[in-house]
Design an enzyme around this catalytic site. Structure first.
Site: not given
Ligand SMILES: Cc1cc2nc3c(=O)[nH]c(=O)nc-3n(C[C@H](O)[C@H](O)[C@H](O)COP(=O)(O)OP(=O)(O)OC[C@H]3O[C@@H](n4cnc5c(N)ncnc54)[C@H](O)[C@@H]3O)c2cc1C
Length: 256
Positions: A32, A149, A162
């Site tokens: 990437r 996630d 997301a």
């Molecule tokens: C390159 C790339 C492209 C993508 N493209 C797409 C797309 O086109 N469409 C789509 O729908 N999805 C896409 N995704 C996936 C999407 O980014 C994730 O599925 C989404 O961000 C998940 O959201 P989340 O809130 O579950 O987790 P995250 O966004 O990972 O958020 C978790 C949060 O928890 C925090 N955290 C972790 N551990 C702790 C702790 N112990 N204490 C306090 N805070 C903590 C982290 O810092 C973070 O801010 C892509 C991902 C990547 C990497």
């Protein structure tokens, strides 16, 4: 209650399951890169990607695909190269990559791919890992729920991580509102029941889209070029998670 929305490396997951659920190698990795357009616009072969707003282009080969896009009105460039990789993921699954390895994969490809890669200052070598669906997203007593996630990581070829995390949030909110303060554990379990099968089905699209591209039947594609487009299926995109949760909530709580 506690919502564990701490992403793919979730610690909350262990609290809910009672054991560490390790990721497995998917057999693929992604190189990437993200960089400014400054060298791209100096090169007559590549400047058209950045001059007229954002662009998105893909190249597909045997068990490999390369996607290149420009972002922020052509200012930034981003590419991903998904390819076979059998490296051991025990130690780490994201570290700096080597451009020579990228050149090996795209050898003999359309020369424009090399022209793009040459402008790339650095890359990440990102092993694609996956997990089998977790047996549950909610703790035994219904007080901790995983969301996003942490409950269900997605392969990038689904492009749904997301959006499914947001659907989780909407459905959990509907359930908590409908169940009220005295019904929290039942509402949290209803959230899991409403979401589980849909999320597992959407997760599968990460594999089916990857296989559509990596194992393409090129004779079929020649006859019907649209057959290789990224699927945009109505059952995913035209689904109203909030309305559905409102409709099924009472029934699900009754059954439980
Ligand atoms: C390159 C790339 C492209 C993508 N493209 C797409 C797309 O086109 N469409 C789509 O729908 N999805 C896409 N995704 C996936 C999407 O980014 C994730 O599925 C989404 O961000 C998940 O959201 P989340 O809130 O579950 O987790 P995250 O966004 O990972 O958020 C978790 C949060 O928890 C925090 N955290 C972790 N551990 C702790 C702790 N112990 N204490 C306090 N805070 C903590 C982290 O810092 C973070 O801010 C892509 C991902 C990547 C990497």
């Amino acid at each position: 209650m506690v919502i564990g929305a701490d992403g793919v490396r979730s610690k909350a997951r262990e609290l809910v399951l009672g054991y560490v659920d390790k990721p497995k190698s998917s057999g693929y990795a992604v190189f990437r890169a993200w960089f400014s357009n400054k060298d791209m616009i100096q090169d007559p072969r590549t400047k058209h990607f950045c001059e007229n707003g954002d662009t998105f282009n893909g190249w597909i080969g045997p068990d490999v695909h390369f996607l290149f896009s420009t972002i922020k009105n052509g200012q930034d460039c981003c590419w991903v190269l998904t390819h076979k990789d059998d490296a051991d993921i025990e130690e780490s699954w994201s570290f700096p990559g080597k451009l020579e390895d990228v050149y090996k994969v795209i050898e003999d490809w359309d020369p424009i791919c090399k022209a793009i890669v040459e402008k790339t200052p650095s890359i990440v070598d990102w092993k694609l890992v996956y997990r089998d669906p977790l047996p549950r997203w909610v703790s035994e007593h219904g007080r901790i729920a995983l969301l996003g996630d942490s409950a269900h990581p997605f392969l990038p070829t689904s492009a749904q991580g997301a959006t499914q995390a947001m659907e989780d949030g909407v459905v959990l909110a509907v359930c908590l509102k409908r169940g009220g303060k005295n019904g929290v554990p039942a509402s949290v379990r209803a959230y899991q029941d409403i979401r589980y099968e849909r999320v597992c089905a959407v997760q599968k699209t990460g594999e089916t889209t990857r296989d559509l591209w990596h194992k393409a039947d090129w004779e079929k594609v020649a006859k019907d070029p649209a057959s290789i487009q990224m699927p945009r299926e109505d059952w995913i995109f035209r689904f109203d998670a909030e309305r559905n949760a409102e409709e099924v909530f009472s029934k699900i709580v009754e059954v439980n």
